[in-house]
Design a protein around this motif. Structure first.
Motif, PDB file in Angstrom:
ATOM      1  N   ALA A 181     -10.431 -19.953  39.916  1.00 28.00           N
ATOM      2  CA  ALA A 181     -10.233 -20.962  39.577  1.00 28.00           C
ATOM      3  C   ALA A 181     -11.258 -21.920  40.029  1.00 28.00           C
ATOM      4  CB  ALA A 181      -8.831 -21.673  40.445  1.00 28.00           C
ATOM      5  N   LEU A 182     -11.515 -23.153  39.234  1.00 27.54           N
ATOM      6  CA  LEU A 182     -12.722 -24.301  39.862  1.00 27.54           C
ATOM      7  C   LEU A 182     -11.609 -25.726  40.465  1.00 27.54           C
ATOM      8  CD1 LEU A 182     -14.964 -25.139  39.327  1.00 27.54           C
ATOM      9  CD2 LEU A 182     -15.471 -26.019  37.457  1.00 27.54           C
ATOM     10  N   TYR A 183     -11.874 -25.370  41.592  1.00 35.29           N
ATOM     11  CA  TYR A 183     -11.047 -27.147  42.598  1.00 35.29           C
ATOM     12  C   TYR A 183     -11.698 -27.879  41.680  1.00 35.29           C
ATOM     13  CZ  TYR A 183      -8.475 -23.114  44.388  1.00 35.29           C
ATOM     14  OH  TYR A 183      -7.593 -22.161  44.744  1.00 35.29           O
ATOM     15  N   LEU A 184     -10.597 -29.238  42.352  1.00 41.33           N
ATOM     16  CA  LEU A 184     -11.845 -30.504  41.864  1.00 41.33           C
ATOM     17  C   LEU A 184     -12.469 -30.762  43.218  1.00 41.33           C
ATOM     18  CD1 LEU A 184      -8.170 -32.277  41.009  1.00 41.33           C
ATOM     19  CD2 LEU A 184      -9.947 -31.490  39.619  1.00 41.33           C
ATOM     20  N   SER A 185     -13.545 -31.265  42.706  1.00 34.37           N
ATOM     21  CA  SER A 185     -14.954 -31.442  43.317  1.00 34.37           C
ATOM     22  C   SER A 185     -15.595 -32.886  43.195  1.00 34.37           C
ATOM     23  CB  SER A 185     -15.238 -30.201  43.801  1.00 34.37           C
ATOM     24  OG  SER A 185     -16.042 -30.031  42.451  1.00 34.37           O
ATOM     25  N   THR A 186     -16.189 -32.917  44.475  1.00 37.46           N
ATOM     26  CA  THR A 186     -17.008 -33.949  45.105  1.00 37.46           C
ATOM     27  C   THR A 186     -18.304 -33.490  45.788  1.00 37.46           C
ATOM     28  OG1 THR A 186     -16.200 -35.580  46.454  1.00 37.46           O
ATOM     29  CG2 THR A 186     -15.268 -36.394  44.293  1.00 37.46           C
ATOM     30  N   VAL A 187     -19.062 -33.839  45.479  1.00 37.74           N
ATOM     31  CA  VAL A 187     -20.620 -33.987  46.247  1.00 37.74           C
ATOM     32  C   VAL A 187     -21.570 -35.319  46.443  1.00 37.74           C
ATOM     33  CG1 VAL A 187     -22.132 -33.225  44.521  1.00 37.74           C
ATOM     34  CG2 VAL A 187     -22.362 -31.782  46.588  1.00 37.74           C
ATOM     35  N   GLY A 188     -22.001 -34.947  47.739  1.00 36.03           N
ATOM     36  CA  GLY A 188     -23.263 -35.719  48.017  1.00 36.03           C
ATOM     37  C   GLY A 188     -24.896 -35.615  47.636  1.00 36.03           C
ATOM     38  N   SER A 189     -25.874 -37.044  47.199  1.00 33.07           N
ATOM     39  CA  SER A 189     -26.965 -35.970  46.617  1.00 33.07           C
ATOM     40  C   SER A 189     -28.071 -37.710  48.055  1.00 33.07           C
ATOM     41  CB  SER A 189     -27.115 -36.561  44.880  1.00 33.07           C
ATOM     42  OG  SER A 189     -26.977 -38.421  45.056  1.00 33.07           O
ATOM     43  N   GLN A 190     -28.870 -37.431  47.560  1.00 34.80           N
ATOM     44  CA  GLN A 190     -29.641 -38.304  48.172  1.00 34.80           C
ATOM     45  C   GLN A 190     -29.283 -39.701  47.778  1.00 34.80           C
ATOM     46  OE1 GLN A 190     -34.161 -37.043  47.151  1.00 34.80           O
ATOM     47  NE2 GLN A 190     -35.075 -39.191  48.449  1.00 34.80           N
ATOM     48  N   ASN A 191     -28.974 -39.883  46.836  1.00 33.56           N
ATOM     49  CA  ASN A 191     -29.009 -41.509  46.213  1.00 33.56           C
ATOM     50  C   ASN A 191     -28.120 -41.989  46.146  1.00 33.56           C
ATOM     51  OD1 ASN A 191     -31.828 -41.689  45.529  1.00 33.56           O
ATOM     52  ND2 ASN A 191     -31.330 -40.916  43.893  1.00 33.56           N
ATOM     53  N   GLU A 192     -26.359 -40.421  47.035  1.00 29.82           N
ATOM     54  CA  GLU A 192     -24.897 -40.548  46.713  1.00 29.82           C
ATOM     55  C   GLU A 192     -23.893 -40.727  48.281  1.00 29.82           C
ATOM     56  OE1 GLU A 192     -21.214 -40.966  43.736  1.00 29.82           O
ATOM     57  OE2 GLU A 192     -22.870 -39.675  43.190  1.00 29.82           O
ATOM     58  N   VAL A 193     -23.943 -41.370  49.228  1.00 35.68           N
ATOM     59  CA  VAL A 193     -22.926 -41.007  50.011  1.00 35.68           C
ATOM     60  C   VAL A 193     -21.223 -40.185  49.627  1.00 35.68           C
ATOM     61  CG1 VAL A 193     -21.712 -41.659  52.194  1.00 35.68           C
ATOM     62  CG2 VAL A 193     -24.242 -42.345  51.728  1.00 35.68           C
ATOM     63  N   PRO A 194     -21.065 -38.909  49.769  1.00 33.04           N
ATOM     64  CA  PRO A 194     -20.412 -38.294  49.332  1.00 33.04           C
ATOM     65  C   PRO A 194     -19.197 -38.833  50.163  1.00 33.04           C
ATOM     66  CG  PRO A 194     -21.118 -36.812  51.021  1.00 33.04           C
ATOM     67  CD  PRO A 194     -21.941 -38.010  50.752  1.00 33.04           C
ATOM     68  N   VAL A 195     -18.037 -39.195  49.207  1.00 34.88           N
ATOM     69  CA  VAL A 195     -16.726 -39.461  49.432  1.00 34.88           C
ATOM     70  C   VAL A 195     -15.264 -38.573  49.496  1.00 34.88           C
ATOM     71  CG1 VAL A 195     -15.080 -41.730  49.369  1.00 34.88           C
ATOM     72  CG2 VAL A 195     -17.228 -41.752  48.565  1.00 34.88           C
ATOM     73  N   LEU A 196     -15.109 -38.299  50.562  1.00 37.06           N
ATOM     74  CA  LEU A 196     -13.670 -37.801  50.339  1.00 37.06           C
ATOM     75  C   LEU A 196     -12.568 -38.698  50.754  1.00 37.06           C
ATOM     76  CD1 LEU A 196     -11.874 -35.007  51.071  1.00 37.06           C
ATOM     77  CD2 LEU A 196     -12.038 -35.752  53.767  1.00 37.06           C
TER      78      LEU A 196
END
Length: 346
Positions: free
Chosen positions: A195-210
């Motif tokens: 199963a592919l869970y909902l996720s977010t990930v940070g990058s060089q230009n965007e701070v990850p938000v939980l």
């Protein structure tokens, strides 16, 4: 003084008598703060007794005309005095030790059925947050997977095709010229079901938000993709190392739970020196109401796993600021000789 004290409740006293300890934004942090408060009160009470005896001796046995006027009667081998001097400190230490163990056990306690479960994936030098489960206040289980999508790796780390998703696990490659790094999108879930869970990930230009709901028990499962990191939110008064075990399985990974007590945005950091861009490995935790949290998860599902800006779009759809407000991406160039400044317009 008596009139002023009538306006203070027990909780007011505990909140204000912090002796330098932060207030804390979780139930576990509050327990630690209360322990710290009453440990300080106990120390002050003992200090008053000791200071009182010292000052009494200084006044009572101050120098006079004759030595016998200020020299107290010498006592030794007095059973009752020795018993009191041993028993009283032992009881104080035992009481403090007992309360410390109780609070520590509560902070480390893992419930059988947490309301929200989040897998924290740490990598050089950013974070990914996967929502592995959510049970609402009404007891209903909410879907936290992308429909009609499969993960590309199982719990053993096998990378055979498990569906139509072809995006690989998060990788972060250093550039050779200016010291910057570029991170590809990720869709990992590290679970045997695929199963592919909902996720977010940070990058060089965007701070990850939980994003997590207020008043609900949230379990964090920490997983490292490379080296030792450390998940730290200063306002939670707690941090724990993220240990790499060289496998996609999370069976041995560190876990802990928190219960946020009020809404707000809190900066998070990596507290373990993990390499060149360790100082840039920040994230943000947003504690929101449960309806807002549900809107956020629904938006993530609709946007899909391959959209590179799914985090900002989902935050906007849930009525929140699209980007982190407590921290911002830092300048990654190794040749920069000035301080990093907040980007204009953010």
């Amino acid at each position: 003084m008596a009139v002023l004290l009538t306006g203070c409740s027990a909780s007011d006293w505990e909140r204000n008598l912090r002796f330098g300890w932060p207030t804390g934004a979780t139930r576990q942090g509050t327990e630690m703060r209360v322990l710290w408060t009453w440990t300080g009160v106990t120390a002050l009470a003992l200090g008053i007794v000791v200071w009182g005896l010292i000052f009494w001796c200084c006044i009572r046995y101050r120098a006079g005309k004759r030595a016998e006027d200020y020299l107290p009667r010498q006592t030794k081998y007095n059973f009752w005095i020795e018993l009191i001097c041993f028993t009283f400190p032992f009881l104080v230490i035992a009481g403090l030790f007992y309360r410390t163990v109780v609070v520590e056990d509560n902070v480390d306690h893992l419930s059988k059925h947490p309301d929200v479960q989040v897998q924290v994936d740490a990598f050089k030098w950013n974070w990914q947050f996967e929502y592995h489960g959510y049970q609402g206040a009404d007891g209903q289980q909410h879907s936290t997977v992308y429909p009609n999508a499969k993960d590309v790796a199982d719990a053993a780390g096998n990378t055979q095709d498990r569906g139509n998703v072809t995006v690989t696990k998060q990788t972060c490659d250093e550039a050779s010229s200016n010291g910057s790094y570029n991170c590809g999108s990720t869709v990992g879930a590290n679970n045997a079901s695929g199963a592919l869970y909902l996720s977010t990930v940070g990058s060089q230009n965007e701070v990850p938000v939980l994003v997590i709901p207020v008043g609900r028990t949230v379990r964090f499962v920490e997983h490292s993709e490379d080296v030792i990191h450390s998940f730290w939110v200063p306002d939670f008064l707690f941090k724990r190392d993220v240990i790499p075990y060289g496998t996609a399985s999370t069976a041995r990974d560190n876990q802990f739970e928190i219960t946020p007590t009020h809404e707000g945005s809190f900066v998070g950091r990596c507290a373990e020196l993990c390499g060149t861009y360790h100082s840039q490995m920040n994230f943000e935790v947003r504690v929101v109401s449960e309806p807002t949290f549900e809107k956020y998860l629904t938006a993530l599902q609709k946007i899909g796993p391959t959209a590179p800006n799914r985090q900002s779009r989902a935050l906007t759809a849930a009525g929140m600021a699209p980007y982190a407000t407590t921290t911002y991406p830092l300048q990654s160039s190794l040749t920069t000789r000035s301080q990093s400044l907040r980007p204009t317009g953010e």
